[in-house]
Enzyme design. Structure first.
Site, PDB file in Angstrom:
ATOM      1  N   ASN A  68      -8.913  35.193  24.345  1.00 54.04           N
ATOM      2  CA  ASN A  68      -8.891  34.684  25.725  1.00 54.04           C
ATOM      3  C   ASN A  68      -8.104  33.384  25.773  1.00 54.04           C
ATOM      4  OD1 ASN A  68     -10.759  32.382  25.274  1.00 54.04           O
ATOM      5  ND2 ASN A  68     -12.138  34.048  24.718  1.00 54.04           N
ATOM      6  N   ASP A 101     -17.065  38.728  24.071  1.00 50.35           N
ATOM      7  CA  ASP A 101     -18.344  39.437  24.152  1.00 50.35           C
ATOM      8  C   ASP A 101     -18.321  40.758  23.381  1.00 50.35           C
ATOM      9  OD1 ASP A 101     -19.612  37.497  25.681  1.00 50.35           O
ATOM     10  OD2 ASP A 101     -18.715  38.245  27.541  1.00 50.35           O
ATOM     11  N   LYS A 132      -0.844  48.107  10.668  1.00 51.23           N
ATOM     12  CA  LYS A 132      -0.398  47.986  12.065  1.00 51.23           C
ATOM     13  C   LYS A 132      -0.394  49.383  12.705  1.00 51.23           C
ATOM     14  CE  LYS A 132       3.394  46.567  14.928  1.00 51.23           C
ATOM     15  NZ  LYS A 132       4.817  46.587  15.008  1.00 51.23           N
ATOM     16  N   PRO A 171     -22.655  39.640  18.637  1.00 51.66           N
ATOM     17  CA  PRO A 171     -23.902  38.871  18.765  1.00 51.66           C
ATOM     18  C   PRO A 171     -23.686  37.708  19.725  1.00 51.66           C
ATOM     19  CG  PRO A 171     -22.838  38.408  16.663  1.00 51.66           C
ATOM     20  CD  PRO A 171     -22.067  39.525  17.297  1.00 51.66           C
ATOM     21  N   ASP A 172     -24.713  37.350  20.489  1.00 47.66           N
ATOM     22  CA  ASP A 172     -24.622  36.169  21.358  1.00 47.66           C
ATOM     23  C   ASP A 172     -25.077  34.971  20.535  1.00 47.66           C
ATOM     24  OD1 ASP A 172     -25.202  34.064  23.206  1.00 47.66           O
ATOM     25  OD2 ASP A 172     -25.042  35.559  24.797  1.00 47.66           O
ATOM     26  N   ILE A 173     -24.115  34.142  20.145  1.00 46.39           N
ATOM     27  CA  ILE A 173     -24.407  33.025  19.231  1.00 46.39           C
ATOM     28  C   ILE A 173     -25.387  32.046  19.873  1.00 46.39           C
ATOM     29  CG2 ILE A 173     -23.377  31.150  17.893  1.00 46.39           C
ATOM     30  CD1 ILE A 173     -20.697  32.761  18.102  1.00 46.39           C
ATOM     31  N   PHE A 231     -22.418  26.655  27.890  1.00 50.15           N
ATOM     32  CA  PHE A 231     -21.418  26.529  28.949  1.00 50.15           C
ATOM     33  C   PHE A 231     -21.387  27.826  29.743  1.00 50.15           C
ATOM     34  CE2 PHE A 231     -18.524  22.801  28.915  1.00 50.15           C
ATOM     35  CZ  PHE A 231     -19.270  22.029  28.038  1.00 50.15           C
ATOM     36  N   LYS A 247     -28.000  32.123  33.340  1.00 47.86           N
ATOM     37  CA  LYS A 247     -27.759  31.943  31.894  1.00 47.86           C
ATOM     38  C   LYS A 247     -28.790  30.986  31.291  1.00 47.86           C
ATOM     39  CE  LYS A 247     -23.085  33.409  31.932  1.00 47.86           C
ATOM     40  NZ  LYS A 247     -21.728  33.149  32.264  1.00 47.86           N
ATOM     41  N   LYS A 283     -30.906  32.961  28.551  1.00 48.28           N
ATOM     42  CA  LYS A 283     -30.631  32.586  27.157  1.00 48.28           C
ATOM     43  C   LYS A 283     -31.602  31.518  26.645  1.00 48.28           C
ATOM     44  CE  LYS A 283     -25.682  33.725  27.322  1.00 48.28           C
ATOM     45  NZ  LYS A 283     -24.390  33.531  26.668  1.00 48.28           N
TER      46      LYS A 283
HETATM   47  N1  CTP Z   1     -21.660  32.575  24.030  1.00 48.35           N
HETATM   48  C1  CTP Z   1     -21.988  32.772  22.683  1.00 48.35           C
HETATM   49  N2  CTP Z   1     -21.824  33.989  22.110  1.00 48.35           N
HETATM   50  C2  CTP Z   1     -21.383  35.041  22.828  1.00 48.35           C
HETATM   51  C3  CTP Z   1     -21.059  34.855  24.192  1.00 48.35           C
HETATM   52  C4  CTP Z   1     -21.207  33.625  24.758  1.00 48.35           C
HETATM   53  O1  CTP Z   1     -22.392  31.816  22.017  1.00 48.35           O
HETATM   54  N3  CTP Z   1     -21.256  36.202  22.242  1.00 48.35           N
HETATM   55  C5  CTP Z   1     -21.893  31.268  24.640  1.00 48.35           C
HETATM   56  C6  CTP Z   1     -20.661  30.501  25.041  1.00 48.35           C
HETATM   57  O2  CTP Z   1     -20.248  29.637  24.012  1.00 48.35           O
HETATM   58  C7  CTP Z   1     -21.147  29.719  26.253  1.00 48.35           C
HETATM   59  C8  CTP Z   1     -22.193  30.601  26.868  1.00 48.35           C
HETATM   60  O3  CTP Z   1     -22.570  31.503  25.834  1.00 48.35           O
HETATM   61  O4  CTP Z   1     -21.812  28.522  25.885  1.00 48.35           O
HETATM   62  C9  CTP Z   1     -21.761  31.390  28.070  1.00 48.35           C
HETATM   63  O5  CTP Z   1     -20.727  32.223  27.804  1.00 48.35           O
HETATM   64  P1  CTP Z   1     -20.179  33.257  28.907  1.00 48.35           P
HETATM   65  O6  CTP Z   1     -19.167  34.107  28.234  1.00 48.35           O
HETATM   66  O7  CTP Z   1     -19.810  32.568  30.136  1.00 48.35           O
HETATM   67  O8  CTP Z   1     -21.464  34.050  29.232  1.00 48.35           O
HETATM   68  P2  CTP Z   1     -21.889  35.458  28.844  1.00 48.35           P
HETATM   69  O9  CTP Z   1     -23.298  35.331  28.404  1.00 48.35           O
HETATM   70  O10 CTP Z   1     -20.926  36.089  27.899  1.00 48.35           O
HETATM   71  O11 CTP Z   1     -21.874  36.187  30.257  1.00 48.35           O
HETATM   72  P3  CTP Z   1     -20.644  36.771  31.140  1.00 48.35           P
HETATM   73  O12 CTP Z   1     -19.436  36.847  30.233  1.00 48.35           O
HETATM   74  O13 CTP Z   1     -21.172  38.060  31.549  1.00 48.35           O
HETATM   75  O14 CTP Z   1     -20.467  35.786  32.264  1.00 48.35           O
END
Ligand code: CTP
Length: 409
Positions: free
Chosen positions: A210, A279, A289, A305-307, A323, A337, A341
């Site tokens: 991104n 995500d 390649k 995984p959502d860190i 954030f 969030k 979370k």
């Molecule tokens: N984050 C994380 N690990 C992930 C996704 C997000 O640690 N796999 C953390 C980001 O560093 C940020 C927060 O989660 O602090 C929000 O990230 P964001 O991408 O806006 O939220 P998502 O939970 O992914 O929701 P969405 O993309 O559906 O808005």
């Protein structure tokens, strides 16, 4: 790295014989890493020329309230916003009186009124003028308004007298100016920060990522270090140089970022997830390649995984800050969030339309269980300092609450 790296110091010079030291001061501020702009009062020019100050500061000197070069005619506002700190050295008795009265009759007094940055004055004058009750009353007013007063020193004065009124030496002024930024708010604490994007490989040369530049995360890490914390920065791929004064762990994928965070999270008192984490990742990453062929192909993705959530779910979790980059319904999405979370604080910012990811400025809505605070648009480093100040306050309140609860149990 110098003690003033990346700091923007507005050096004000007023009329007094000690103004000859201002050239050395400007040079030393720059040696310490600061960017310096100079504003002189009219009488200051009787003691040192704008040309000298321009040469040593590396920027044009500002004198007039409205100058022909100014595009907006609001130079005092532009400079007031630009500065991270204003240092007036030497500060004459007349200038201090005008500052205490809140006057705005020249560029320097006007910008001191207009700035939200800390203002410091280094008085220099004859001993009688310094000890005069009028000057002392002005100093009391200024101190009450949180103006920082550096000196004056004592010794031989230009007027032939010996006593208080000597401008502090430039080296001392540089150290004191650096002290304006060293808040010590996070002394003894460890802060773990994630920053930048992540890269999920499709094959050795392609991937999902991104537009995150990493600037906000790096600025937050630098601000935490400046506030006295031991900082561990886990960074995705960015073009930014390694900041000094912290441990940096470079990672590529979300899984690597997750693992690096969990390897260090037990040491952390505060976790700040600034990274724009992908995500999803491809189920498989091709070892070679991929060659083009079919008209349409499918990319099979699996959730990462959502860190942040995994840190907030720990039994002994650090104070956890997330954030939320949103294009719409900012407050509502950010609150969601915060609860889903189980965060202690969420920092919401608008992205898109040139805001957020690639820009140098940003604004934030800070939301927690007790309410909302808005940090208005500012350069990312300035915003990061305000954010760290806010987080530090919230962290200490949370600690006190926990101690009280433990005391009751
Ligand atoms: N984050 C994380 N690990 C992930 C996704 C997000 O640690 N796999 C953390 C980001 O560093 C940020 C927060 O989660 O602090 C929000 O990230 P964001 O991408 O806006 O939220 P998502 O939970 O992914 O929701 P969405 O993309 O559906 O808005």
């Amino acid at each position: 790295m110098g003690t003033l790296t990346n700091k923007r110091i507005l050096l004000g010079i007023t009329g007094g014989i000690a103004a000859y030291k201002s050239a050395d001061l400007a040079r030393r501020l720059r040696d310490a890493g600061a960017e310096v702009r100079v504003v002189m009062t009219r009488t200051a020019q009787d003691f040192i020329t704008p040309l000298t100050m321009q040469a040593v500061s590396g920027s044009p000197v500002h004198v007039e309230m409205v100058s022909a070069e100014s595009k907006t005619g609001m130079e005092h506002i532009e400079l007031a916003r630009w500065a991270d700190a204003v240092l007036v050295a030497p500060a004459s008795a007349d200038f201090l009186a005008r500052l205490a009265q809140g006057r705005a009759d020249d560029l320097l007094t006007a910008l001191c009124l207009a700035t939200s940055a800390p203002v410091a004055v280094a008085p220099a004058m004859n001993t009688q003028m310094w000890t005069n009750p009028a000057t002392q009353a002005n100093m009391l007013t200024l101190r009450r308004r949180a103006v920082h007063v550096f000196g004056p020193g004592e010794g031989d004065l230009a007027c032939g007298e010996v006593g208080a009124g000597r401008l502090l030496e430039p080296v001392e002024l540089v150290t004191l100016t650096a002290g304006l930024f060293a808040t010590g708010e996070l002394d003894g604490l460890t802060v773990l920060v994630t920053a930048g994007p992540t890269w999920e490989a499709i094959d050795p040369v392609r991937g999902i990522t991104n537009k995150s530049s990493g600037k906000m995360g790096y600025a937050v890490a630098e601000a935490a270090a400046a506030a006295g914390a031991k900082v561990i920065l886990v960074s995705g791929p960015t073009a930014l140089p390694d900041p000094e004064r912290m441990q940096i762990i470079r990672v590529t994928s979300t899984q690597e970022m997750h693992d690096a965070v969990h390897a260090h999270v037990r040491e952390a008192h505060i976790f700040i997830g600034v990274a724009a984490v992908a995500d999803y990742r491809p189920v498989e990453s091709a070892p070679q390649k991929l060659k083009k062929g079919a008209e349409r192909i499918m990319l099979d993705l699996v959730k990462n995984p959502d860190i942040l959530a995994s840190v907030a779910a720990l039994e002994r979790k650090p104070f956890t800050v997330g954030f939320a980059a949103e294009t719409d319904n900012i407050e509502q999405n950010a609150r969601q969030k915060l609860t889903e979370k189980r965060l202690d604080l969420v920092c919401a910012n608008r992205v898109g339309d040139g805001l957020g990811f690639e820009s140098d400025t940003n604004s934030l809505l800070l939301i927690d269980a007790s309410g909302i605070t808005e940090l208005p648009a500012a350069a990312k480093d300035k915003l990061a300092r305000a954010l760290i100040h806010h987080i530090s306050g919230k962290y200490h309140v949370a600690q006190e609450r926990q101690q009280q609860a433990e005391g009751r149990a």
